[in-house]
Design an enzyme around this catalytic site. Structure first.
Site, PDB file in Angstrom:
ATOM      1  N   ASN A   3       0.870  -1.179   0.000  1.00  0.00           N
ATOM      2  CA  ASN A   3       0.000   0.000   0.000  1.00  0.00           C
ATOM      3  C   ASN A   3       0.907   1.230   0.000  1.00  0.00           C
ATOM      4  OD1 ASN A   3      -1.791   2.046   0.524  1.00  0.00           O
ATOM      5  ND2 ASN A   3      -2.350   1.355   2.586  1.00  0.00           N
ATOM      6  N   TRP A   4       1.047   1.820  -1.173  1.00  0.00           N
ATOM      7  CA  TRP A   4       1.978   2.956  -1.290  1.00  0.00           C
ATOM      8  C   TRP A   4       1.418   4.220  -0.645  1.00  0.00           C
ATOM      9  CZ3 TRP A   4       4.160   2.813  -7.038  1.00  0.00           C
ATOM     10  CH2 TRP A   4       4.838   1.608  -7.225  1.00  0.00           C
ATOM     11  N   LYS A   5       0.144   4.210  -0.312  1.00  0.00           N
ATOM     12  CA  LYS A   5      -0.515   5.398   0.259  1.00  0.00           C
ATOM     13  C   LYS A   5      -0.277   6.604  -0.661  1.00  0.00           C
ATOM     14  CE  LYS A   5      -0.262   3.238   4.730  1.00  0.00           C
ATOM     15  NZ  LYS A   5      -0.150   3.360   6.182  1.00  0.00           N
ATOM     16  N   GLU A  65      -6.975   4.732   7.711  1.00  0.00           N
ATOM     17  CA  GLU A  65      -6.767   6.139   7.348  1.00  0.00           C
ATOM     18  C   GLU A  65      -7.952   6.708   6.588  1.00  0.00           C
ATOM     19  OE1 GLU A  65      -2.851   5.661   5.613  1.00  0.00           O
ATOM     20  OE2 GLU A  65      -2.082   5.162   7.589  1.00  0.00           O
ATOM     21  N   GLU A  87      -5.376  -4.996  10.665  1.00  0.00           N
ATOM     22  CA  GLU A  87      -4.378  -3.956  10.882  1.00  0.00           C
ATOM     23  C   GLU A  87      -4.693  -3.196  12.164  1.00  0.00           C
ATOM     24  OE1 GLU A  87      -2.382  -2.714   6.944  1.00  0.00           O
ATOM     25  OE2 GLU A  87      -4.162  -1.503   7.191  1.00  0.00           O
ATOM     26  N   GLY A 125       2.323   2.360  10.681  1.00  0.00           N
ATOM     27  CA  GLY A 125       3.251   3.469  10.466  1.00  0.00           C
ATOM     28  C   GLY A 125       3.969   3.928  11.718  1.00  0.00           C
ATOM     29  N   SER A 168       3.360  -2.083  10.314  1.00  0.00           N
ATOM     30  CA  SER A 168       4.813  -2.148  10.538  1.00  0.00           C
ATOM     31  C   SER A 168       5.396  -3.525  10.251  1.00  0.00           C
ATOM     32  CB  SER A 168       5.161  -1.678  11.962  1.00  0.00           C
ATOM     33  OG  SER A 168       4.726  -0.342  12.153  1.00  0.00           O
ATOM     34  N   GLY A 219       4.899   1.342   4.747  1.00  0.00           N
ATOM     35  CA  GLY A 219       6.237   1.929   4.618  1.00  0.00           C
ATOM     36  C   GLY A 219       7.245   1.049   3.895  1.00  0.00           C
TER      37      GLY A 219
HETATM   38  P1  PGA Z   1       2.778   0.301   7.657  1.00  0.00           P
HETATM   39  O1  PGA Z   1       1.316   0.501   7.011  1.00  0.00           O
HETATM   40  O2  PGA Z   1       3.345  -0.962   7.074  1.00  0.00           O
HETATM   41  O3  PGA Z   1       3.538   1.530   7.227  1.00  0.00           O
HETATM   42  O4  PGA Z   1       2.602   0.217   9.133  1.00  0.00           O
HETATM   43  C1  PGA Z   1       0.466  -0.595   6.823  1.00  0.00           C
HETATM   44  C2  PGA Z   1      -0.847  -0.103   6.244  1.00  0.00           C
HETATM   45  O5  PGA Z   1      -1.305   0.981   6.634  1.00  0.00           O
HETATM   46  O6  PGA Z   1      -1.467  -0.776   5.399  1.00  0.00           O
END
Ligand code: PGA
Length: 267
Positions: free
Chosen positions: A9-11, A97, A183, A189, A229, A251
């Site tokens: 997930n590149w966000k 998010e 999650e 994050g 994470s 990330g």
């Molecule tokens: P993260 O994000 O690996 O940066 O914790 C995971 C996600 O939000 O899908």
């Protein structure tokens, strides 16, 4: 045997050029790993360009959100047929998010998380139905906040999110298509990973909720990712657990070597 699925997930990261460069770096690193389903979820703006360079790689393409109507006067929104047209086969829904937690004091939520888009379980459900109708695979995110965990509400919150997301969806579609991502919001994050035992336990709660809604066959077929994470150094432990069928990676999906190491850990 459930095939492991690792999704990046590149966000809100990567221009078109940066995304293409990341894919080119990634391709040789994950070539020949067909035993893992690999998906990348760039921002909307890069979807089509990236779809053009994925041919023959086996890497799937996903979007990070969608609107449930096919077209119309919905300024700013992107429909599922549009995502399919741009080359997407997957869509992330209900990411924390994008979820709203209005009316609930959540002092631990960061300002960014508080500025949510107000997604609800009902919204995730209608979008999941539209996703399946459009022939795409929904990756449905569930997970508790830190204060929900501290109040001992984790299992109830997660169960309600799972059942809410699945309302009205046929068991066969769930078994064949639906992917869940557990999650824990406090682990996203932050560098805080949920201990593998606990991540596996809560993924088991997700599976049990699917069994409650359908039956054991559907529950055994549905794939459940862990996200929050996940990194090269903890991926193998998490991915070896019986209820964890993959990862949703934020990330670490932005670095080709890290993402490829997680894919390798899933093998
Ligand atoms: P993260 O994000 O690996 O940066 O914790 C995971 C996600 O939000 O899908």
């Amino acid at each position: 045997m459930r095939k492991k699925i690792i999704a990046g997930n590149w966000k809100m990261n990567k221009t078109i050029g940066e995304g293409l460069a990341l894919v080119e770096e990634l391709k040789p690193l994950i070539a020949g790993k067909a035993y893992v389903e690999v998906v990348i979820c760039p921002p909307y703006t890069a979807l089509y360009a990236i779809s053009q360079v994925l041919g023959g790689t086996g890497i799937g393409l996903g979007a990070q959100e969608a609107f449930w109507k096919a077209s119309g006067a919905y300024t700013s929104q992107i429909s599922l047929p549009m995502l399919a047209d741009a080359g997407a086969q997957y869509v992330i829904l209900g990411h924390s998010e994008t979820r709203g937690r209005f009316g609930v004091p959540e002092p631990e939520l960061t300002p960014d998380l508080l500025r949510t888009f107000g997604e609800t379980d009902a919204g995730v459900n209608i979008k999941a139905q539209a996703t399946l109708a459009a022939g795409l695979i929904p990756i449905l995110c569930v997970g508790e906040t830190l204060s929900e965990r501290q109040r001992g509400e984790t299992d109830d919150v997660v169960r309600a999110q799972v059942l809410g997301a699945l309302a009205g969806i046929a068991g066969a579609a769930v078994a064949e298509k639906v992917v869940f991502a557990y999650e824990p919001v406090w682990a996203i994050g932050t560098g805080e990973t949920c201990a593998a035992d606990e991540a596996d336990r809560v993924c088991g709660v997700v599976r049990h909720a699917v069994e409650m809604a359908y039956d054991q066959t559907v529950a055994e077929a549905v794939r459940i990712q862990y996200g929050g994470s996940m990194k090269p150094d903890n991926a193998a432990d998490l991915l070896s657990r019986p209820n964890i069928d993959g990862g949703l990676i934020g990330g670490a999906s932005l670095k080709a070597a890290d993402f490829a190491a997680i894919v390798t850990a899933a093998g």
